[in-house]
Motif scaffolding. Structure first.
Motif, PDB file in Angstrom:
ATOM      1  N   THR A 112       0.831  -1.203   0.000  1.00 35.14           N
ATOM      2  CA  THR A 112       0.000   0.000   0.000  1.00 35.14           C
ATOM      3  C   THR A 112       0.867   1.254   0.000  1.00 35.14           C
ATOM      4  N   GLY A 113       1.861   1.281   0.898  1.00 36.97           N
ATOM      5  CA  GLY A 113       2.742   2.446   0.964  1.00 36.97           C
ATOM      6  C   GLY A 113       3.549   2.638  -0.303  1.00 36.97           C
ATOM      7  N   VAL A 114       4.057   1.521  -0.855  1.00 32.05           N
ATOM      8  CA  VAL A 114       4.865   1.598  -2.074  1.00 32.05           C
ATOM      9  C   VAL A 114       4.029   2.099  -3.250  1.00 32.05           C
ATOM     10  N   LYS A 115       2.822   1.569  -3.403  1.00 30.46           N
ATOM     11  CA  LYS A 115       1.975   1.954  -4.533  1.00 30.46           C
ATOM     12  C   LYS A 115       1.494   3.391  -4.414  1.00 30.46           C
ATOM     13  N   ARG A 116       1.142   3.808  -3.219  1.00 27.37           N
ATOM     14  CA  ARG A 116       0.635   5.181  -3.060  1.00 27.37           C
ATOM     15  C   ARG A 116       1.722   6.219  -3.280  1.00 27.37           C
ATOM     16  N   THR A 117       2.949   5.888  -2.951  1.00 24.84           N
ATOM     17  CA  THR A 117       4.047   6.835  -3.160  1.00 24.84           C
ATOM     18  C   THR A 117       4.674   6.698  -4.547  1.00 24.84           C
ATOM     19  N   ASN A 118       4.384   5.578  -5.215  1.00 27.85           N
ATOM     20  CA  ASN A 118       4.887   5.345  -6.577  1.00 27.85           C
ATOM     21  C   ASN A 118       3.756   4.815  -7.451  1.00 27.85           C
TER      22      ASN A 118
ATOM     23  N   GLU B 234      -7.080  -1.000  -2.646  1.00 32.90           N
ATOM     24  CA  GLU B 234      -5.730  -0.628  -3.079  1.00 32.90           C
ATOM     25  C   GLU B 234      -5.437  -1.210  -4.466  1.00 32.90           C
TER      26      GLU B 234
ATOM     27  N   GLU C 208      -5.427   7.002  -4.039  1.00 37.29           N
ATOM     28  CA  GLU C 208      -4.230   7.677  -4.528  1.00 37.29           C
ATOM     29  C   GLU C 208      -3.205   7.817  -3.409  1.00 37.29           C
TER      30      GLU C 208
END
Length: 252
Positions: free
Chosen positions: A78-84, A114, A252
Protein backbone atom coordinates in the motif's frame (compact mmCIF):
# COMPACT_ATOMS: atom_id res chain seq x y z
CA UNK A 1 17.41 -23.56 -38.85
CA UNK A 2 16.47 -24.49 -35.29
CA UNK A 3 13.35 -23.13 -33.63
CA UNK A 4 13.27 -22.01 -30.01
CA UNK A 5 10.48 -23.88 -28.24
CA UNK A 6 11.37 -22.99 -24.66
CA UNK A 7 13.59 -20.47 -22.92
CA UNK A 8 14.18 -19.16 -19.44
CA UNK A 9 11.98 -16.23 -18.49
CA UNK A 10 13.62 -12.81 -18.67
CA UNK A 11 11.61 -11.99 -15.56
CA UNK A 12 13.70 -14.36 -13.41
CA UNK A 13 17.25 -13.92 -12.18
CA UNK A 14 19.96 -16.59 -12.48
CA UNK A 15 19.80 -17.35 -8.76
CA UNK A 16 18.91 -21.00 -8.06
CA UNK A 17 15.53 -21.41 -6.39
CA UNK A 18 15.74 -22.34 -2.72
CA UNK A 19 12.51 -24.33 -2.61
CA UNK A 20 12.23 -28.02 -1.71
CA UNK A 21 12.20 -30.66 -4.47
CA UNK A 22 8.74 -30.93 -6.03
CA UNK A 23 7.56 -27.58 -4.65
CA UNK A 24 5.33 -25.70 -7.09
CA UNK A 25 6.64 -22.26 -6.18
CA UNK A 26 8.95 -22.54 -9.19
CA UNK A 27 5.99 -22.99 -11.54
CA UNK A 28 4.20 -20.01 -10.02
CA UNK A 29 7.33 -17.85 -10.09
CA UNK A 30 7.73 -18.49 -13.80
CA UNK A 31 4.08 -17.68 -14.49
CA UNK A 32 4.39 -14.35 -12.68
CA UNK A 33 7.74 -13.56 -14.35
CA UNK A 34 6.43 -14.41 -17.82
CA UNK A 35 3.35 -12.26 -17.20
CA UNK A 36 5.38 -9.21 -16.18
CA UNK A 37 7.52 -9.68 -19.29
CA UNK A 38 4.60 -10.16 -21.67
CA UNK A 39 2.86 -7.05 -20.31
CA UNK A 40 6.13 -5.11 -20.68
CA UNK A 41 6.06 -3.87 -17.08
CA UNK A 42 9.00 -5.81 -15.61
CA UNK A 43 11.27 -2.75 -15.40
CA UNK A 44 8.71 -0.79 -13.36
CA UNK A 45 7.57 -3.61 -11.08
CA UNK A 46 8.22 -3.89 -7.34
CA UNK A 47 7.76 -7.28 -5.64
CA UNK A 48 6.89 -7.48 -1.94
CA UNK A 49 8.21 -10.65 -0.32
CA UNK A 50 6.77 -11.84 3.02
CA UNK A 51 8.01 -14.24 5.68
CA UNK A 52 7.58 -17.89 4.74
CA UNK A 53 8.83 -20.15 1.97
CA UNK A 54 8.90 -17.17 -0.40
CA UNK A 55 10.94 -15.04 2.00
CA UNK A 56 13.69 -14.81 -0.64
CA UNK A 57 11.36 -14.15 -3.59
CA UNK A 58 13.03 -10.80 -4.27
CA UNK A 59 16.19 -12.77 -5.14
CA UNK A 60 14.40 -14.63 -7.92
CA UNK A 61 12.40 -11.93 -9.72
CA UNK A 62 14.37 -9.72 -12.08
CA UNK A 63 12.77 -6.55 -10.73
CA UNK A 64 12.99 -4.40 -7.63
CA UNK A 65 11.86 -6.04 -4.41
CA UNK A 66 11.22 -5.32 -0.74
CA UNK A 67 11.16 -7.64 2.27
CA UNK A 68 8.11 -7.18 4.51
CA UNK A 69 7.47 -8.36 8.04
CA UNK A 70 5.41 -11.51 8.54
CA UNK A 71 1.91 -10.84 7.20
CA UNK A 72 2.59 -7.17 6.47
CA UNK A 73 3.12 -7.38 2.71
CA UNK A 74 -0.25 -5.75 1.83
CA UNK A 75 0.52 -2.83 4.16
CA UNK A 76 3.99 -2.39 2.65
CA UNK A 77 2.53 -2.71 -0.86
CA UNK A 78 0.00 0.00 0.00
CA UNK A 79 2.74 2.45 0.96
CA UNK A 80 4.87 1.60 -2.07
CA UNK A 81 1.98 1.95 -4.53
CA UNK A 82 0.64 5.18 -3.06
CA UNK A 83 4.05 6.83 -3.16
CA UNK A 84 4.89 5.35 -6.58
CA UNK A 85 1.56 5.15 -8.43
CA UNK A 86 3.34 4.56 -11.76
CA UNK A 87 4.88 1.31 -10.48
CA UNK A 88 3.37 -2.17 -10.70
CA UNK A 89 3.32 -3.55 -7.16
CA UNK A 90 2.55 -7.12 -6.16
CA UNK A 91 2.74 -9.26 -3.04
CA UNK A 92 3.61 -12.94 -3.13
CA UNK A 93 2.21 -14.61 0.00
CA UNK A 94 1.55 -18.04 1.45
CA UNK A 95 -1.52 -19.07 3.42
CA UNK A 96 0.18 -18.84 6.81
CA UNK A 97 1.44 -15.35 6.02
CA UNK A 98 -1.70 -13.99 4.35
CA UNK A 99 -4.52 -15.84 6.11
CA UNK A 100 -3.14 -16.03 9.66
CA UNK A 101 -0.81 -13.31 10.96
CA UNK A 102 -1.60 -11.11 7.95
CA UNK A 103 -5.38 -11.55 7.93
CA UNK A 104 -6.05 -7.97 9.05
CA UNK A 105 -3.67 -6.51 6.44
CA UNK A 106 -5.21 -8.37 3.50
CA UNK A 107 -8.78 -7.57 4.58
CA UNK A 108 -8.13 -3.85 4.96
CA UNK A 109 -6.07 -3.56 1.77
CA UNK A 110 -8.98 -5.16 -0.07
CA UNK A 111 -11.48 -2.96 1.77
CA UNK A 112 -9.60 0.17 0.72
CA UNK A 113 -9.50 -1.05 -2.87
CA UNK A 114 -5.73 -0.63 -3.08
CA UNK A 115 -4.56 -0.83 -6.69
CA UNK A 116 -2.20 -3.75 -6.10
CA UNK A 117 -1.95 -7.37 -7.21
CA UNK A 118 -1.81 -10.20 -4.68
CA UNK A 119 -0.48 -13.67 -5.53
CA UNK A 120 -1.80 -15.93 -2.77
CA UNK A 121 -0.21 -19.40 -2.70
CA UNK A 122 -2.40 -21.82 -0.73
CA UNK A 123 -0.68 -25.11 0.14
CA UNK A 124 -2.70 -25.62 3.34
CA UNK A 125 0.31 -25.65 5.67
CA UNK A 126 3.13 -23.56 7.13
CA UNK A 127 6.00 -24.77 4.94
CA UNK A 128 9.14 -22.96 6.08
CA UNK A 129 8.57 -22.70 9.83
CA UNK A 130 8.01 -26.37 10.65
CA UNK A 131 4.90 -27.68 8.92
CA UNK A 132 2.36 -26.33 11.40
CA UNK A 133 -1.39 -26.22 10.83
CA UNK A 134 -2.49 -23.16 8.85
CA UNK A 135 -5.90 -21.49 8.60
CA UNK A 136 -6.36 -23.37 5.30
CA UNK A 137 -5.32 -26.83 6.57
CA UNK A 138 -8.00 -29.36 5.67
CA UNK A 139 -9.99 -31.32 8.25
CA UNK A 140 -8.15 -34.53 9.29
CA UNK A 141 -4.95 -33.28 7.63
CA UNK A 142 -1.89 -34.08 9.75
CA UNK A 143 0.66 -31.37 10.51
CA UNK A 144 3.34 -30.86 13.15
CA UNK A 145 0.77 -29.10 15.37
CA UNK A 146 -2.13 -31.41 14.47
CA UNK A 147 -0.41 -34.82 14.47
CA UNK A 148 -3.73 -36.66 14.73
CA UNK A 149 -5.30 -34.52 12.00
CA UNK A 150 -7.07 -31.20 12.14
CA UNK A 151 -10.34 -31.41 14.04
CA UNK A 152 -13.17 -28.97 13.38
CA UNK A 153 -13.92 -28.76 17.10
CA UNK A 154 -11.62 -26.16 18.56
CA UNK A 155 -10.01 -25.04 15.29
CA UNK A 156 -13.01 -24.54 13.00
CA UNK A 157 -13.14 -25.30 9.31
CA UNK A 158 -10.44 -24.26 6.81
CA UNK A 159 -10.69 -20.57 5.97
CA UNK A 160 -12.10 -19.76 2.52
CA UNK A 161 -10.13 -16.60 1.88
CA UNK A 162 -11.29 -15.88 -1.67
CA UNK A 163 -14.95 -16.26 -0.76
CA UNK A 164 -14.46 -14.01 2.28
CA UNK A 165 -12.67 -11.21 0.44
CA UNK A 166 -15.11 -11.39 -2.46
CA UNK A 167 -17.80 -9.98 -0.14
CA UNK A 168 -15.92 -6.68 0.10
CA UNK A 169 -17.54 -4.16 -2.32
CA UNK A 170 -14.29 -2.40 -3.25
CA UNK A 171 -12.58 -5.57 -4.52
CA UNK A 172 -11.97 -5.58 -8.28
CA UNK A 173 -11.07 -9.20 -9.01
CA UNK A 174 -10.59 -12.47 -7.15
CA UNK A 175 -10.08 -15.89 -8.72
CA UNK A 176 -8.98 -19.27 -7.34
CA UNK A 177 -6.91 -21.47 -9.64
CA UNK A 178 -4.57 -24.46 -9.32
CA UNK A 179 -1.33 -25.84 -10.75
CA UNK A 180 -2.04 -29.59 -10.42
CA UNK A 181 -2.09 -30.25 -14.17
CA UNK A 182 -1.34 -28.50 -17.46
CA UNK A 183 -4.89 -27.29 -18.23
CA UNK A 184 -5.09 -25.68 -14.80
CA UNK A 185 -1.61 -24.19 -15.14
CA UNK A 186 -2.84 -22.51 -18.34
CA UNK A 187 -5.88 -21.15 -16.45
CA UNK A 188 -3.54 -19.85 -13.77
CA UNK A 189 -1.55 -17.98 -16.42
CA UNK A 190 -4.71 -16.25 -17.65
CA UNK A 191 -5.81 -15.33 -14.11
CA UNK A 192 -2.43 -13.89 -13.16
CA UNK A 193 -2.29 -11.87 -16.37
CA UNK A 194 -5.75 -10.45 -15.72
CA UNK A 195 -4.81 -9.51 -12.15
CA UNK A 196 -1.80 -7.52 -13.34
CA UNK A 197 -3.72 -5.99 -16.26
CA UNK A 198 -6.32 -4.78 -13.75
CA UNK A 199 -3.59 -2.89 -11.90
CA UNK A 200 -2.28 -1.40 -15.13
CA UNK A 201 -5.84 -0.27 -15.92
CA UNK A 202 -6.31 1.17 -12.41
CA UNK A 203 -9.18 -1.14 -11.47
CA UNK A 204 -8.09 -1.67 -7.87
CA UNK A 205 -7.46 -4.68 -5.65
CA UNK A 206 -6.94 -8.00 -7.46
CA UNK A 207 -5.99 -11.34 -5.92
CA UNK A 208 -5.29 -14.74 -7.46
CA UNK A 209 -5.40 -17.65 -5.02
CA UNK A 210 -3.34 -20.56 -6.35
CA UNK A 211 -3.75 -24.06 -4.90
CA UNK A 212 -0.23 -25.42 -4.62
CA UNK A 213 1.81 -28.26 -3.12
CA UNK A 214 4.10 -28.86 -0.15
CA UNK A 215 5.49 -32.38 -0.70
CA UNK A 216 7.81 -32.20 2.34
CA UNK A 217 5.19 -30.78 4.70
CA UNK A 218 2.54 -33.16 3.41
CA UNK A 219 4.94 -36.13 3.54
CA UNK A 220 4.05 -37.03 -0.05
CA UNK A 221 5.90 -37.46 -3.32
CA UNK A 222 5.63 -34.59 -5.82
CA UNK A 223 3.24 -36.57 -8.04
CA UNK A 224 1.10 -37.63 -5.07
CA UNK A 225 1.00 -34.00 -3.95
CA UNK A 226 -0.42 -32.90 -7.29
CA UNK A 227 -3.08 -35.62 -7.00
CA UNK A 228 -3.86 -34.46 -3.46
CA UNK A 229 -4.73 -31.01 -4.79
CA UNK A 230 -7.16 -32.52 -7.29
CA UNK A 231 -8.84 -35.04 -4.98
CA UNK A 232 -8.73 -33.24 -1.62
CA UNK A 233 -8.16 -29.51 -1.99
CA UNK A 234 -10.29 -28.64 -5.03
CA UNK A 235 -13.48 -30.18 -3.55
CA UNK A 236 -13.17 -27.88 -0.52
CA UNK A 237 -11.57 -24.91 -2.28
CA UNK A 238 -13.61 -24.72 -5.52
CA UNK A 239 -11.91 -23.13 -8.48
CA UNK A 240 -13.40 -20.12 -10.23
CA UNK A 241 -13.96 -16.37 -10.24
CA UNK A 242 -15.42 -14.94 -7.03
CA UNK A 243 -15.30 -11.23 -7.86
CA UNK A 244 -14.88 -9.35 -11.14
CA UNK A 245 -15.91 -5.71 -10.96
CA UNK A 246 -15.64 -2.98 -13.59
CA UNK A 247 -13.18 -0.12 -13.31
CA UNK A 248 -13.57 2.08 -10.25
CA UNK A 249 -11.86 4.98 -8.53
CA UNK A 250 -8.85 3.72 -6.58
CA UNK A 251 -6.91 5.15 -3.66
CA UNK A 252 -4.23 7.68 -4.53
Amino acid sequence: MSKVVYEKSRGLTDNPLSYCPGCAHGIIHKIVADTLTSLDVLERTIAIAPVGCSVMAYEFYNCDGIQAGHGRAPAVATGVKRTNPDKIVFTYQGDGDLAAIGAAEIVHAAHRGENITVIFVNNAIYGMTGGQMAPTTLIDMKTSTSPKGRAEAGTGKPLLVSEMLAQIPSVAYIERVSIHDVPNINKTKKAVKKAFQNQIDGKGFSMVEILSTCPIGWNKTPSASLKFIETNMVPYFPLGVFADSPAKEVAE
